[in-house]
Scaffold this motif. Structure first.
Motif, PDB file in Angstrom:
ATOM      1  N   GLY A   1      59.702  33.897  82.888  1.00  0.00           N
ATOM      2  CA  GLY A   1      59.941  35.435  82.865  1.00  0.00           C
ATOM      3  C   GLY A   1      60.782  35.377  82.248  1.00  0.00           C
ATOM      4  N   ARG A   2      60.564  37.204  81.252  1.00  0.00           N
ATOM      5  CA  ARG A   2      61.858  37.743  80.785  1.00  0.00           C
ATOM      6  C   ARG A   2      62.345  38.650  80.958  1.00  0.00           C
ATOM      7  NH1 ARG A   2      59.089  42.229  78.404  1.00  0.00           N
ATOM      8  NH2 ARG A   2      56.899  42.087  78.585  1.00  0.00           N
ATOM      9  N   LEU A   3      63.846  39.025  81.402  1.00  0.00           N
ATOM     10  CA  LEU A   3      64.429  40.526  81.483  1.00  0.00           C
ATOM     11  C   LEU A   3      64.471  41.722  80.761  1.00  0.00           C
ATOM     12  CD1 LEU A   3      66.997  37.456  83.300  1.00  0.00           C
ATOM     13  CD2 LEU A   3      65.736  39.100  84.363  1.00  0.00           C
ATOM     14  N   THR A   4      64.460  41.654  79.396  1.00  0.00           N
ATOM     15  CA  THR A   4      64.774  42.137  78.248  1.00  0.00           C
ATOM     16  C   THR A   4      64.306  41.414  76.442  1.00  0.00           C
ATOM     17  OG1 THR A   4      67.506  41.658  77.874  1.00  0.00           O
ATOM     18  CG2 THR A   4      67.114  42.842  79.790  1.00  0.00           C
ATOM     19  N   VAL A   5      64.960  42.811  76.195  1.00  0.00           N
ATOM     20  CA  VAL A   5      64.280  41.766  74.633  1.00  0.00           C
ATOM     21  C   VAL A   5      65.232  40.260  74.201  1.00  0.00           C
ATOM     22  CG1 VAL A   5      63.375  43.725  74.263  1.00  0.00           C
ATOM     23  CG2 VAL A   5      65.817  43.564  73.623  1.00  0.00           C
ATOM     24  N   ASN A   6      66.171  40.349  74.907  1.00  0.00           N
ATOM     25  CA  ASN A   6      67.031  39.084  74.672  1.00  0.00           C
ATOM     26  C   ASN A   6      67.901  38.202  75.735  1.00  0.00           C
ATOM     27  OD1 ASN A   6      69.455  40.767  74.991  1.00  0.00           O
ATOM     28  ND2 ASN A   6      70.492  40.001  74.026  1.00  0.00           N
ATOM     29  N   ALA A   7      66.735  38.504  76.572  1.00  0.00           N
ATOM     30  CA  ALA A   7      67.672  38.173  77.678  1.00  0.00           C
ATOM     31  C   ALA A   7      65.449  37.270  79.137  1.00  0.00           C
ATOM     32  CB  ALA A   7      68.573  38.411  78.821  1.00  0.00           C
ATOM     33  N   ASP A   8      66.176  36.100  79.457  1.00  0.00           N
ATOM     34  CA  ASP A   8      65.523  35.447  80.170  1.00  0.00           C
ATOM     35  C   ASP A   8      65.637  34.232  80.986  1.00  0.00           C
ATOM     36  OD1 ASP A   8      65.282  32.795  78.623  1.00  0.00           O
ATOM     37  OD2 ASP A   8      63.432  33.130  77.472  1.00  0.00           O
ATOM     38  N   VAL A   9      64.445  34.212  81.564  1.00  0.00           N
ATOM     39  CA  VAL A   9      64.729  32.933  82.810  1.00  0.00           C
ATOM     40  C   VAL A   9      64.079  31.109  82.621  1.00  0.00           C
ATOM     41  CG1 VAL A   9      64.934  32.014  85.077  1.00  0.00           C
ATOM     42  CG2 VAL A   9      65.045  34.847  84.400  1.00  0.00           C
ATOM     43  N   GLY A  10      64.155  30.416  82.451  1.00  0.00           N
ATOM     44  CA  GLY A  10      63.744  29.157  81.827  1.00  0.00           C
ATOM     45  C   GLY A  10      63.908  27.819  82.689  1.00  0.00           C
ATOM     46  N   TYR A  11      63.521  27.172  82.762  1.00  0.00           N
ATOM     47  CA  TYR A  11      63.645  25.911  83.878  1.00  0.00           C
ATOM     48  C   TYR A  11      64.067  24.452  82.549  1.00  0.00           C
ATOM     49  CZ  TYR A  11      62.120  21.415  86.466  1.00  0.00           C
ATOM     50  OH  TYR A  11      62.350  20.400  87.143  1.00  0.00           O
ATOM     51  N   TYR A  12      64.665  23.589  82.985  1.00  0.00           N
ATOM     52  CA  TYR A  12      64.714  22.558  81.870  1.00  0.00           C
ATOM     53  C   TYR A  12      65.040  21.466  82.907  1.00  0.00           C
ATOM     54  CZ  TYR A  12      66.519  19.355  78.483  1.00  0.00           C
ATOM     55  OH  TYR A  12      67.494  18.196  77.757  1.00  0.00           O
TER      56      TYR A  12
ATOM     57  N   PRO B   1      56.009  36.688  81.699  1.00  0.00           N
ATOM     58  CA  PRO B   1      55.585  38.099  82.229  1.00  0.00           C
ATOM     59  C   PRO B   1      57.239  38.926  82.553  1.00  0.00           C
ATOM     60  CG  PRO B   1      55.773  35.943  83.512  1.00  0.00           C
ATOM     61  CD  PRO B   1      55.533  35.814  82.251  1.00  0.00           C
ATOM     62  N   SER B   2      56.936  39.752  83.468  1.00  0.00           N
ATOM     63  CA  SER B   2      59.006  40.333  83.560  1.00  0.00           C
ATOM     64  C   SER B   2      59.293  40.099  85.017  1.00  0.00           C
ATOM     65  CB  SER B   2      58.852  41.526  83.909  1.00  0.00           C
ATOM     66  OG  SER B   2      58.300  42.553  82.458  1.00  0.00           O
ATOM     67  N   VAL B   3      60.769  39.448  84.683  1.00  0.00           N
ATOM     68  CA  VAL B   3      61.204  38.987  85.552  1.00  0.00           C
ATOM     69  C   VAL B   3      62.308  40.436  86.466  1.00  0.00           C
ATOM     70  CG1 VAL B   3      62.913  37.096  86.803  1.00  0.00           C
ATOM     71  CG2 VAL B   3      60.849  37.051  85.814  1.00  0.00           C
ATOM     72  N   SER B   4      62.822  40.509  87.270  1.00  0.00           N
ATOM     73  CA  SER B   4      63.519  41.433  87.115  1.00  0.00           C
ATOM     74  C   SER B   4      65.354  40.365  88.273  1.00  0.00           C
ATOM     75  CB  SER B   4      62.701  42.405  88.925  1.00  0.00           C
ATOM     76  OG  SER B   4      64.158  43.166  89.150  1.00  0.00           O
ATOM     77  N   LEU B   5      66.214  41.584  88.169  1.00  0.00           N
ATOM     78  CA  LEU B   5      67.144  40.920  88.351  1.00  0.00           C
ATOM     79  C   LEU B   5      67.104  40.867  89.695  1.00  0.00           C
ATOM     80  CD1 LEU B   5      70.195  42.101  85.868  1.00  0.00           C
ATOM     81  CD2 LEU B   5      69.040  40.140  85.987  1.00  0.00           C
ATOM     82  N   ALA B   6      66.297  41.327  90.345  1.00  0.00           N
ATOM     83  CA  ALA B   6      66.935  41.982  92.330  1.00  0.00           C
ATOM     84  C   ALA B   6      66.273  40.246  92.000  1.00  0.00           C
ATOM     85  CB  ALA B   6      66.200  42.789  92.343  1.00  0.00           C
TER      86      ALA B   6
END
Length: 266
Positions: A92-103, A231-236
């Motif tokens: 998911g994305r946090l901002t226009v230049n940050a996301d969360v991913g799996y590897y 989808p958007s992800v919240s830092l919380a």
């Protein structure tokens, strides 16, 4: 890289500046390998310690900085060149230049395979580009039984333009593999695994323009945020992934004699 170690945050300009300084600085770094245009350094830890900080550098002729930046972002293309990868996807994305991913990636047999969940952030700066990440916990992506969940304390790339149509790539990583690894593994990373990985990225950069022309050439959500449909992800929702909360396995007794032959491929 996670400030104070407790709060998940999105890196800011000072974090990127610090990362760039680490990549470009020679102070405190010990050269472990320097051959055929690839240099590898390690820092700070005893050779037998598994949580080493490692930095690699390669000069990439005939590959513009923006092309290599695309290569490192393009998860679809990664399947073409990263033979150690088992699976990767954006969560998911946090901002226009940050996301969360799996590897997840294949470790040389007889070691167990590892995986990560990371918060990744990126910053183009003129002709230079940076991508950095660190490990986080996401409630929907807990550790899996078939992998050892490793921890990225800080990992990233600095791509510096080097004249017309060429660049220099730095890769800096400090990872806790959550296992007491044999000394030969730690040595092997700097002498074999890291140089091989850098050469793979360089070759991938040479081949990317032709591949991209045939595979949705206008689609680059890392450049055009309006294309991002994650989808958007919240830092919380996230928390910092502390290494001491994860399983720690002892693989120190594993012998290099049993290393899988696939890892010896050039």
């Amino acid at each position: 890289m996670s400030r104070g170690g407790e709060m998940v945050y999105i890196p800011d300009d000072s974090d990127f500046s610090s990362f760039r300084d680490q990549c470009e600085s020679q102070e405190g770094w010990h050269c472990r390998y320097n051959k055929a245009g690839v240099t590898v350094w390690s820092q700070g830890q005893e050779e037998s310690c598994s949580v080493q900080k490692i930095k690699t550098r390669i000069s990439c002729k005939d590959v513009p900085a923006e092309t290599l930046y695309d290569v490192l972002h393009d998860t679809r293309y990664r399947k073409k060149w990263d033979s150690n990868m088992i699976e990767t996807y954006d969560i998911g994305r946090l901002t226009v230049n940050a996301d969360v991913g799996y590897y997840s990636w294949k470790c040389p047999s007889p070691l167990k395979n590892r995986d990560f969940v990371t918060l990744r952030s990126w910053l183009p700066l003129g002709n230079d580009y940076m991508i950095i990440n660190y490990s986080v916990k996401h409630p929907k992506y807990p550790p899996r039984k078939d992998f050892v969940r490793a921890v990225s304390l800080q990992t990233g790339y600095l791509i510096k333009a080097n004249g017309a149509g060429a660049c220099v790539l730095y890769y800096l990583t400090q990872v806790d593999p959550r296992g007491s690894l044999p000394k030969w593994v730690v040595n092997r990373v700097s002498q074999f695994v890291a140089p091989k990985a850098m050469k793979k990225i360089y070759k991938a950069g040479l081949k990317y323009p032709e591949w991209k022309r045939k595979h949705d050439p206008g689609y680059k959500p890392w450049v055009y945020p309006e294309q991002n449909t994650l989808p958007s992800v919240s830092l919380a929702e996230l928390s910092v992934q502390h290494a001491d909360s994860l399983e720690n396995i002892d693989e120190t007794g594993l012998s290099e004699d049993h290393l899988s032959t696939s890892d010896h491929e050039a």
